[in-house]
Design a protein around this motif. Structure first.
Motif, short mmCIF file in Angstrom:
data_model
loop_
_atom_site.label_atom_id
_atom_site.label_comp_id
_atom_site.label_asym_id
_atom_site.label_seq_id
_atom_site.Cartn_x
_atom_site.Cartn_y
_atom_site.Cartn_z
N ASP A 174 -4.47 5.27 12.36
CA ASP A 174 -4.38 6.39 11.44
C ASP A 174 -4.72 7.68 12.17
O ASP A 174 -5.21 7.66 13.30
CB ASP A 174 -5.32 6.20 10.24
CG ASP A 174 -6.78 6.14 10.63
OD1 ASP A 174 -7.36 5.05 10.62
OD2 ASP A 174 -7.35 7.20 10.99
N VAL A 182 0.24 10.49 2.29
CA VAL A 182 0.08 9.94 3.63
C VAL A 182 1.39 9.25 4.02
O VAL A 182 1.96 8.50 3.22
CB VAL A 182 -1.09 8.94 3.69
CG1 VAL A 182 -1.15 8.28 5.06
CG2 VAL A 182 -2.39 9.65 3.39
N TRP A 210 0.83 -1.23 0.00
CA TRP A 210 0.00 0.00 0.00
C TRP A 210 0.85 1.26 0.00
O TRP A 210 0.33 2.36 0.20
CB TRP A 210 -0.92 0.00 1.23
CG TRP A 210 -1.95 -1.08 1.14
CD1 TRP A 210 -1.92 -2.30 1.70
CD2 TRP A 210 -3.18 -1.02 0.39
NE1 TRP A 210 -3.02 -3.02 1.36
CE2 TRP A 210 -3.83 -2.26 0.56
CE3 TRP A 210 -3.78 -0.05 -0.40
CZ2 TRP A 210 -5.04 -2.54 -0.04
CZ3 TRP A 210 -4.99 -0.33 -1.00
CH2 TRP A 210 -5.61 -1.57 -0.82
N SER A 211 2.16 1.11 -0.22
CA SER A 211 3.02 2.30 -0.20
C SER A 211 2.70 3.25 -1.36
O SER A 211 2.72 4.46 -1.21
CB SER A 211 4.49 1.88 -0.26
OG SER A 211 4.74 1.15 -1.45
N MET A 255 3.48 6.51 5.92
CA MET A 255 3.23 5.17 6.43
C MET A 255 4.44 4.71 7.23
O MET A 255 5.58 4.76 6.73
CB MET A 255 2.93 4.20 5.27
CG MET A 255 2.57 2.80 5.75
SD MET A 255 2.06 1.74 4.38
CE MET A 255 0.55 2.54 3.91
N VAL A 304 -5.59 4.24 4.99
CA VAL A 304 -5.00 5.14 4.00
C VAL A 304 -6.07 6.00 3.36
O VAL A 304 -5.89 7.21 3.15
CB VAL A 304 -4.23 4.33 2.94
CG1 VAL A 304 -3.84 5.22 1.76
CG2 VAL A 304 -2.99 3.71 3.56
N ALA A 311 -0.36 5.20 -0.61
CA ALA A 311 -0.08 6.17 0.46
C ALA A 311 0.68 7.37 -0.08
O ALA A 311 0.39 8.51 0.28
CB ALA A 311 0.73 5.49 1.57
#
Length: 772
Positions: free
Chosen positions: A698, A640, A631-632, A642, A672, A635
């Motif tokens: 989060d 965002v 999910w990088s 992480m 995210v 993000a």
């Protein structure tokens, strides 16, 4: 010889001796008189020189003091000494008192005077007293130190001495110098010497060095013309090419003062603006829309290639910068403007837009050759007007084809028995069939007046009173989150005791299809069969098979959709940028739908108690890192941050690696998407007493308190963005591992989901060699 002769000889010798002495005395007297006359002449010359020195010293209003071993004596200029004493506020013009006052005036002055008295170092400074300013210059000669004191008054009181002014010019970081009438330097500052690489002006002159030959010529020109001349020149300074603004000013009394200002940043900025303007023009030349810019005088200052091609105008004529009115006249002559009954009035309206302050609304021009242009007018930041012409003929044709396709879809829907309605992403009713009107006992005119989802609900509420049902269904239509728009179906009972099956399906263009089917008879038959246990078992099996078959049947067209959409995205120039964007949107929606189908299948397996875990030893650290890597990209696109946090000794856990990764994927995806730009998502793992805790936290908007109690229920939580089945699946998979899920959240302060997994299973299943 007789005695008498001896006496005569002695007398004669004595007489000769006396005569010789007298002659020698006369000679010595003559020499003494000559030497005295010479000394008298030298004394007169010295007195004349002393009187001249005294007069010259007093002629320039200065006092000269001689200092020997700390004692000051007046050499000349008693009146000037009195004036200096008055300027410093002293009552008596005593030389020693005056020197002491100079040393008390400033510690720096005292340091300079001591250096002069003790080491013979020259000095020059000014002392400001209560009655004026005294200029002090000190030099050493032999064992004496000499001080020249001058009182500065009137207009000259604020002028610095030549050494101080030279020191001021030396402090400048850029070269400055005095030049003769031929432009050659006669005095230069330290920056000039540093620029030419020499220690003195004489050394630079001997080497033929010059800061800039053009600057010397500029100084000569200023001297000959008698007025200021300036220019911008590039020169190398400190190993870097820099721009200097050089100014040459003729000085009163002869000579030229030349100084420079470093304008490198200004010149580089000017060049950057030129390059930016050229790049801007080049960019406009590559766009398909025609662009023309007219200045405040209504004269054409820029046009791109598309403008000349659109109107068929000659580039040579456009290069002459015609006025806006001339361009309109030529286009009218060639019948390339919209037909109008009063061309003069129409032209005046077009030219009158230069005085308008607001941006004019877009206009459509229908040309005699059948083309349709969209005309955009807006004030130019540099003054004048910018016009943009877009040929939308093909776009209108596509719109007509689209409307025809909508009509075909409408006719197709009218042939269906199910009541079907399609709502856009904005909640407005786009399509409905005749069966929908009959099902809810409404007319087409009423639906047209209703317009949006809320209006349609008002028409349907008399037959279906459950307002919560309509609110949930509205979330499927209006919520932009793909999770909230996941396909859903169910049954409700109407006020006339009918059993209705409903289903909502998101469409690729962002719209939502909602269908209603009357299943009253089917449910009655199902109730009759439910009396028997075997029938109930068969019904359950049929339900599972239906969900599985429908989900697998949906996978085949979704795979085709995803494949063709990816093929369209890679088609290069065969497809427009807008087309590739639409293909990407189709692929994204299809991929999301496929994930939703997988979630539905997983929930179906869990509900049927048919899901088996493939247990193995899983490294918790690798599990967390892999989830963060997956999910990088999303993000980063959402701005965002992480973070992954765990200790190196967190060890292993006994579980299904695929299902544990699925748990983290749902939690990380939810975090995210609900975290605003600039927020942070933290994936952490820790070992506590008896369990392994996997947490995803989060800094998003948090979860309302009234939603938290049902956050893990299916299709609950849409107020936070719609996790849909995701959180319900997280809970089910965690419970399959023998654990449980906890939520900690406050509205506006983010949320933290923690999966508590048992540690005993991992310890019992660990390899023996890992237990050391």
């Amino acid at each position: 010889m007789s005695q008498t002769d001896l006496i005569l000889l002695a007398a004669a010798g004595a007489a000769s001796l006396v005569i010789c002495v007298i002659l020698w005395t006369v000679a010595q007297r003559r020499v003494g008189l000559a030497r005295a006359a010479m000394l008298q002449d030298r004394l007169g010359a010295l007195e004349a020189r002393a009187e001249a020195a005294q007069a010259s010293a007093e002629a320039f209003d200065s006092a000269l003091l001689a200092v020997e071993e700390g004692h000051a004596m007046l050499a000349s200029g008693r009146e000037s000494l009195a004036i200096c004493a008055t300027a410093l506020g002293l009552t008596a013009p005593d030389p020693q008192t005056l020197v002491n006052a100079l040393m008390r005036a400033d510690p720096d002055h005292a340091r300079r005077l001591r250096a002069l008295f003790e080491r013979g170092e020259p000095c020059a400074f000014e002392v400001r007293g209560s009655g004026g300013v005294v200029s002090v210059e000190g030099r050493a000669a032999g064992a004496l130190a000499w001080l020249r004191l001058s009182a500065v008054s009137g207009d000259d009181s604020g002028l610095p001495t030549a050494p101080r002014f030279a020191a001021l010019l030396d402090s400048r970081p850029t070269p400055a110098w005095l030049a003769a009438a031929d432009g050659s330097p006669i005095w230069v500052n330290d920056a000039w010497l540093k620029a030419v690489g020499h220690d003195s002006l004489d050394e630079a002159a001997a080497a033929g060095a010059s800061f800039d030959k053009a600057a010397d010529a500029l100084a000569s020109e200023a001297a000959n013309l008698g007025r200021v001349r300036d220019s911008v020149r590039w020169a190398t300074l400190d190993g870097r090419r820099r721009a200097f603004h050089i100014t040459a000013q003729p000085l009163e009394g002869g000579g030229v003062g030349v100084w420079t200002e470093d304008t490198t940043e200004t010149e580089e900025l000017r060049e950057a603006i030129k390059r930016h303007a050229a790049a801007h023009d080049e960019t406009l030349n590559h766009i398909a829309d025609a662009v023309a810019i007219f200045n405040q005088d209504k004269r054409l200052t820029f046009h791109n290639t598309a403008f000349a091609e659109l109107w068929g105008l000659e580039p040579a004529w456009l290069a002459e910068r015609p006025t806006h009115g001339e361009v309109l006249d030529r286009l009218r002559q060639r019948r390339r403007l919209p037909e109008t009954a009063d061309y003069g009035r129409w032209k005046a309206q077009e030219l009158g837009r230069y005085e308008a302050l607001d941006i004019a609304a877009d206009d459509l021009w229908s040309l005699p050759d059948g083309r349709t242009l969209r005309v955009v007018r807006q004030p130019h930041p540099m003054g004048g007007l910018l016009l943009l012409f877009s040929d939308i003929t093909d776009e209108l044709k596509l719109k007509a084809q689209y409307n025809a396709q909508i009509q075909v879809q409408q006719a197709t829907l009218d042939k269906l028995n199910d009541a079907v309605a399609v709502f856009g992403s904005d909640g407005r009713l786009r399509l409905h069939n005749e069966a929908f009107e009959r099902f809810w006992n409404v007319t087409a005119a009423q639906l047209d007046l209703a317009g949006d989802f809320e209006g349609v609900v008002e028409l349907c509420v008399p037959r279906l009173h459950d307002l919560q049902f309509w609110r949930d269904l509205k979330g499927r239509v209006a919520d932009p989150d793909p999770e909230a728009r996941a396909p859903v179906s169910g049954e409700v009972k109407t006020s006339d005791s009918r059993i209705v099956m409903y289903q909502s399906r998101p469409l690729p263009d962002g719209a939502t299809l909602i269908a209603f089917t009357d299943v009253t008879d089917a449910k009655r038959l199902e109730s009759a069969l439910a009396a028997r246990s075997s029938a109930l078992a068969d019904a359950e099996r049929l339900k599972r098979d239906f969900v599985g078959n429908v989900s697998y049947e949906l996978r085949t067209p979704l795979t085709t959709i995803i494949g063709y959409s990816e093929l369209l995205e890679r088609s290069g120039e065969n497809l427009s940028e807008r087309g590739r964007s639409h293909a990407a949107a189709v692929r994204t929606a299809a991929t999301q739908l496929a994930r939703s189908i997988d979630d539905v299948l997983d929930m179906a397996q869990i509900d049927a108690d048919e899901m088996a875990l493939d247990l193995e030893d899983v490294r918790v650290g690798e599990l967390l890192d892999e989830a963060a890597n997956r999910w990088s990209t999303e993000a980063v696109s959402g701005e965002v941050t992480m973070l992954v946090e765990y200790k190196d000794d967190i060890g292993l856990i006994r579980g299904d690696a695929r299902r544990l990764g699925q748990i983290l994927d749902h939690l990380v995806e939810n975090a995210v998407r609900q975290t605003p730009p600039g927020g942070k998502v933290t994936i952490s793992g820790r070992r506590t007493l008896g369990e392994i805790q996997l947490q995803v936290a989060d800094t998003g908007r948090g979860i309302p308190f009234h939603v938290q109690a049902h956050i893990f229920d299916r299709f609950v939580g849409r107020e936070r963005g719609g996790p849909g089945l995701g959180l319900a699946l997280v809970k089910a998979l965690t419970e399959l591992h023998g654990g449980w899920v906890a939520l900690e959240s406050e509205p506006g302060a983010g949320a933290a989901f923690t999966c508590h997994l048992p540690e005993e299973a991992q310890a019992a299943a660990a390899h023996p060699e890992l237990e050391f």
